[in-house]
Design a protein around this motif. Structure first.
Motif, mmCIF file in Angstrom:
data_model
loop_
_atom_site.group_PDB
_atom_site.id
_atom_site.type_symbol
_atom_site.label_atom_id
_atom_site.label_comp_id
_atom_site.label_asym_id
_atom_site.label_seq_id
_atom_site.Cartn_x
_atom_site.Cartn_y
_atom_site.Cartn_z
ATOM 1 N N MET A 1 17.295 -117.242 36.987
ATOM 2 C CA MET A 1 16.976 -117.629 35.921
ATOM 3 C C MET A 1 18.168 -118.310 35.059
ATOM 4 O O MET A 1 18.442 -119.319 34.137
ATOM 5 C CB MET A 1 15.908 -117.526 35.190
ATOM 6 N N LYS A 2 18.379 -117.362 34.525
ATOM 7 C CA LYS A 2 19.832 -116.960 33.783
ATOM 8 C C LYS A 2 19.955 -117.424 34.037
ATOM 9 O O LYS A 2 21.780 -117.750 33.252
ATOM 10 C CB LYS A 2 19.849 -114.656 33.646
ATOM 11 N N THR A 3 21.184 -117.386 35.778
ATOM 12 C CA THR A 3 22.449 -118.074 36.194
ATOM 13 C C THR A 3 22.337 -119.012 36.116
ATOM 14 O O THR A 3 23.457 -120.130 35.627
ATOM 15 C CB THR A 3 22.715 -117.722 37.716
ATOM 16 N N PHE A 4 20.728 -119.265 36.438
ATOM 17 C CA PHE A 4 20.491 -121.362 36.377
ATOM 18 C C PHE A 4 20.899 -121.506 34.602
ATOM 19 O O PHE A 4 21.772 -122.612 34.376
ATOM 20 C CB PHE A 4 19.391 -121.630 36.641
ATOM 21 N N ARG A 5 20.566 -121.037 33.666
ATOM 22 C CA ARG A 5 20.851 -121.581 32.453
ATOM 23 C C ARG A 5 22.138 -121.309 31.672
ATOM 24 O O ARG A 5 22.856 -122.268 31.592
ATOM 25 C CB ARG A 5 20.082 -120.544 31.664
#
Length: 71
Positions: A1-5
């Motif tokens: 999720m963090k990487t996608f954001r």
């Protein structure tokens, strides 16, 4: 999720809008259910302080969580 954001927030040129839309439409509802289940489980096990839970319910940051279904 963090990487996608981070990709969405900082790599505007390389963003595939269809993938972003599909992620939002398909995966976010499942994630929301998982988060609500986690909160419910932690509440049942008394792992949350009541004050923290009440502050979360009052926060705009968590407005997407339906706390009425949780408890």
């Amino acid at each position: 999720m963090k990487t996608f954001r981070n990709i969405v927030a900082h790599d505007y040129v390389g963003i595939d809008k269809l993938i972003v839309f599909q992620t939002i439409a398909v995966h976010l509802p499942d994630l929301k259910q998982s988060i609500e289940h986690l909160i419910r489980t932690e509440l049942d096990q008394h792992n949350f302080e009541t004050t923290d839970y009440e502050l979360s319910k009052a926060s705009d940051f968590y407005r997407h969580i339906d706390f009425n279904q949780i408890k």
